[in-house]
Design a protein around this motif. Structure first.
Motif, mmCIF file in Angstrom:
data_model
loop_
_atom_site.group_PDB
_atom_site.id
_atom_site.type_symbol
_atom_site.label_atom_id
_atom_site.label_comp_id
_atom_site.label_asym_id
_atom_site.label_seq_id
_atom_site.Cartn_x
_atom_site.Cartn_y
_atom_site.Cartn_z
ATOM 1 N N ILE A 51 -8.644 21.306 -26.022
ATOM 2 C CA ILE A 51 -8.410 21.415 -27.469
ATOM 3 C C ILE A 51 -9.741 21.467 -28.201
ATOM 4 O O ILE A 51 -9.828 22.001 -29.306
ATOM 5 C CB ILE A 51 -7.525 20.255 -28.014
ATOM 6 N N PHE A 52 -10.813 20.964 -27.562
ATOM 7 C CA PHE A 52 -12.137 21.054 -28.183
ATOM 8 C C PHE A 52 -12.600 22.517 -28.233
ATOM 9 O O PHE A 52 -13.060 22.991 -29.268
ATOM 10 C CB PHE A 52 -13.140 20.191 -27.401
ATOM 11 N N VAL A 53 -12.445 23.234 -27.122
ATOM 12 C CA VAL A 53 -12.873 24.641 -27.097
ATOM 13 C C VAL A 53 -11.985 25.475 -28.020
ATOM 14 O O VAL A 53 -12.468 26.359 -28.740
ATOM 15 C CB VAL A 53 -12.867 25.199 -25.651
ATOM 16 N N GLN A 54 -10.673 25.181 -28.022
ATOM 17 C CA GLN A 54 -9.772 25.891 -28.959
ATOM 18 C C GLN A 54 -10.264 25.725 -30.394
ATOM 19 O O GLN A 54 -10.320 26.690 -31.159
ATOM 20 C CB GLN A 54 -8.358 25.319 -28.870
ATOM 21 N N LYS A 55 -10.627 24.482 -30.731
ATOM 22 C CA LYS A 55 -11.073 24.198 -32.101
ATOM 23 C C LYS A 55 -12.390 24.942 -32.420
ATOM 24 O O LYS A 55 -12.536 25.533 -33.484
ATOM 25 C CB LYS A 55 -11.282 22.685 -32.229
ATOM 26 N N GLN A 56 -13.319 24.917 -31.440
ATOM 27 C CA GLN A 56 -14.598 25.613 -31.640
ATOM 28 C C GLN A 56 -14.383 27.106 -31.889
ATOM 29 O O GLN A 56 -14.948 27.687 -32.807
ATOM 30 C CB GLN A 56 -15.446 25.478 -30.383
ATOM 31 N N LEU A 57 -13.534 27.726 -31.040
ATOM 32 C CA LEU A 57 -13.279 29.166 -31.179
ATOM 33 C C LEU A 57 -12.624 29.464 -32.525
ATOM 34 O O LEU A 57 -12.965 30.423 -33.211
ATOM 35 C CB LEU A 57 -12.395 29.666 -30.031
ATOM 36 N N ARG A 58 -11.662 28.614 -32.885
ATOM 37 C CA ARG A 58 -10.964 28.779 -34.163
ATOM 38 C C ARG A 58 -11.961 28.747 -35.328
ATOM 39 O O ARG A 58 -11.948 29.600 -36.205
ATOM 40 C CB ARG A 58 -9.968 27.620 -34.309
ATOM 41 N N GLN A 59 -12.864 27.730 -35.302
ATOM 42 C CA GLN A 59 -13.852 27.587 -36.389
ATOM 43 C C GLN A 59 -14.771 28.802 -36.465
ATOM 44 O O GLN A 59 -15.001 29.345 -37.537
ATOM 45 C CB GLN A 59 -14.709 26.331 -36.170
ATOM 46 N N ILE A 60 -15.270 29.220 -35.291
ATOM 47 C CA ILE A 60 -16.222 30.344 -35.275
ATOM 48 C C ILE A 60 -15.525 31.616 -35.759
ATOM 49 O O ILE A 60 -16.036 32.347 -36.611
ATOM 50 C CB ILE A 60 -16.789 30.557 -33.849
ATOM 51 N N ILE A 101 -3.760 34.287 -34.076
ATOM 52 C CA ILE A 101 -2.305 34.495 -34.139
ATOM 53 C C ILE A 101 -1.559 33.368 -33.426
ATOM 54 O O ILE A 101 -0.455 32.991 -33.832
ATOM 55 C CB ILE A 101 -1.936 35.886 -33.566
ATOM 56 N N ASP A 102 -2.202 32.796 -32.371
ATOM 57 C CA ASP A 102 -1.561 31.708 -31.632
ATOM 58 C C ASP A 102 -2.581 31.148 -30.638
ATOM 59 O O ASP A 102 -3.639 31.746 -30.419
ATOM 60 C CB ASP A 102 -0.329 32.236 -30.867
ATOM 61 N N ALA A 103 -2.231 30.009 -30.039
ATOM 62 C CA ALA A 103 -3.094 29.419 -29.007
ATOM 63 C C ALA A 103 -2.214 28.872 -27.896
ATOM 64 O O ALA A 103 -1.084 28.450 -28.138
ATOM 65 C CB ALA A 103 -3.951 28.305 -29.600
ATOM 66 N N ALA A 104 -2.744 28.909 -26.662
ATOM 67 C CA ALA A 104 -2.000 28.388 -25.511
ATOM 68 C C ALA A 104 -2.939 27.539 -24.677
ATOM 69 O O ALA A 104 -4.152 27.768 -24.676
ATOM 70 C CB ALA A 104 -1.478 29.563 -24.676
ATOM 71 N N SER A 105 -2.358 26.543 -23.967
ATOM 72 C CA SER A 105 -3.245 25.634 -23.246
ATOM 73 C C SER A 105 -3.188 25.776 -21.722
ATOM 74 O O SER A 105 -3.773 24.979 -21.004
ATOM 75 C CB SER A 105 -2.985 24.192 -23.667
ATOM 76 N N ASP A 106 -2.487 26.778 -21.219
ATOM 77 C CA ASP A 106 -2.623 27.128 -19.800
ATOM 78 C C ASP A 106 -2.224 28.596 -19.620
ATOM 79 O O ASP A 106 -1.767 29.248 -20.569
ATOM 80 C CB ASP A 106 -1.808 26.200 -18.889
ATOM 81 N N GLY A 107 -2.431 29.093 -18.398
ATOM 82 C CA GLY A 107 -2.200 30.511 -18.157
ATOM 83 C C GLY A 107 -0.752 30.929 -18.352
ATOM 84 O O GLY A 107 -0.466 31.997 -18.919
ATOM 85 N N THR A 108 0.173 30.084 -17.926
ATOM 86 C CA THR A 108 1.600 30.426 -18.040
ATOM 87 C C THR A 108 1.984 30.603 -19.504
ATOM 88 O O THR A 108 2.603 31.605 -19.888
ATOM 89 C CB THR A 108 2.468 29.303 -17.411
ATOM 90 N N GLU A 109 1.578 29.623 -20.313
ATOM 91 C CA GLU A 109 1.878 29.688 -21.746
ATOM 92 C C GLU A 109 1.144 30.879 -22.387
ATOM 93 O O GLU A 109 1.676 31.564 -23.263
ATOM 94 C CB GLU A 109 1.427 28.370 -22.402
ATOM 95 N N GLY A 110 -0.068 31.135 -21.903
ATOM 96 C CA GLY A 110 -0.856 32.251 -22.427
ATOM 97 C C GLY A 110 -0.158 33.590 -22.212
ATOM 98 O O GLY A 110 -0.087 34.427 -23.112
ATOM 99 N N VAL A 111 0.374 33.788 -20.995
ATOM 100 C CA VAL A 111 1.068 35.050 -20.681
ATOM 101 C C VAL A 111 2.335 35.174 -21.554
ATOM 102 O O VAL A 111 2.615 36.245 -22.120
ATOM 103 C CB VAL A 111 1.423 35.139 -19.179
ATOM 104 N N GLU A 112 3.060 34.050 -21.672
ATOM 105 C CA GLU A 112 4.276 34.071 -22.519
ATOM 106 C C GLU A 112 3.938 34.454 -23.954
ATOM 107 O O GLU A 112 4.601 35.289 -24.564
ATOM 108 C CB GLU A 112 4.917 32.670 -22.547
#
Lengths: 138, 151
Positions: free
Chosen positions: A27-36, A45-56
């Protein structure tokens, strides 16, 4: 003397935002990317925390997503496997891998599997923006 | 334990922290610890398995840990929660990732475990004496405590 005004790199020529799907188990990297990215008007548009959720989530938003940032090391489904699934769904998908140093072999595998570029952590604001902009504006 | 095992972690910690903190970071003198290490309030532990095995600990006090994660997040963080843990995990990942690259260049092959974060004082017991190097940042000092051996 005229000063050059730079357009935010997250905007398309028509003024709308490039849409980004973030896939990262931190969630730290997600937040950094979001801020940048939002600082230059990219739209997350959305965020996912593993590959399965990412593909979905890629399948769910595939007609809108302009670029995916995809972490290499994740639980459940890793980034390379997720990349292969995404490329099957859309062979023209634009995916940028996010990697810690020390994963060079996996980065090579990802580039062979269709990733357009990669970013090594720690995330440097300028590097993130220039690499993502270069990929979306191709 | 060979000193060449700890140096990649120390060099990596110094370079990663310089980048994420945007300020100078230096290392202190190496010292020999014991087989039992009593750690401060916050420990980031990475395990190594392979040709070299053992563990590496970033050993911080609470104040220094919170100051470092605050800088990394660009906002003040005053207590430990999911975000501070994720930030420390990422710091551990970046440091171990860079150190692995250096050790691989020296010819050692091994895997690292994802970092585990312990908040609250703890004790680690090893089969060999650890080596300890202090790292000094403008936000406080902490220790890298390494116990590794060749298989």
């Amino acid at each position: 003397m005229s000063e050059e005004v730079k357009e935010p790199r997250g905007l398309k020529l028509d003024g709308s935002s490039y849409k980004v799907l973030i896939v990262d188990d931190s969630i730290f990297v997600q937040k950094q990317l979001r801020q940048i990215l939002t600082s230059e008007q990219f739209d997350i548009i959305d965020a996912a925390s593993d590959g399965t959720e990412g593909v979905e989530k890629y399948k769910q938003h595939q007609n809108e997503i302009d670029v995916v940032t995809l972490d290499i090391t994740m639980p459940n489904m890793d980034g390379i496997t997720a990349l292969e699934h995404i490329m099957k769904v859309n062979p023209k998908a634009k995916v940028i891998m996010i990697s810690a140093l020390g994963k060079e072999e996996l980065v090579k595998q990802a580039l062979v599997a269709g990733a357009k570029n990669y970013i090594v952590k720690p995330l440097d604001r300028e590097k993130v923006l220039s690499r993502i902009h270069a990929v979306v504006s191709r | 334990m060979r000193v060449e095992y700890i140096n990649p972690f120390v060099e990596s910690a110094v370079s990663v922290l310089r980048e994420v903190l945007g300020s100078d970071v230096s290392r202190g003198q190496i010292s020999l610890g014991s087989k039992i290490s009593v750690l401060h309030d916050v420990a980031v532990i990475v395990g190594l398995v392979g040709q070299v095995e053992g563990r590496v600990v970033l050993d911080l006090d609470k104040t220094t840990a919170l100051k470092i994660v605050s800088v990394m997040n660009g906002e003040e963080m005053t207590e430990f929660d999911e975000m501070t843990n994720a930030t420390l995990t990422e710091l551990g990942n970046m440091i171990s990732g860079r150190a692995v690259t250096r050790l691989a260049e020296l010819g050692y092959k091994f895997d690292v475990t994802p970092p585990a974060i312990f908040v609250g004082s703890s004790t680690v017991s090893d089969t060999i004496e650890s080596l300890i190097v202090p790292i000094v940042t403008e936000f406080g000092a902490f220790k890298i405590n390494v116990a590794l051996r060749e298989r």
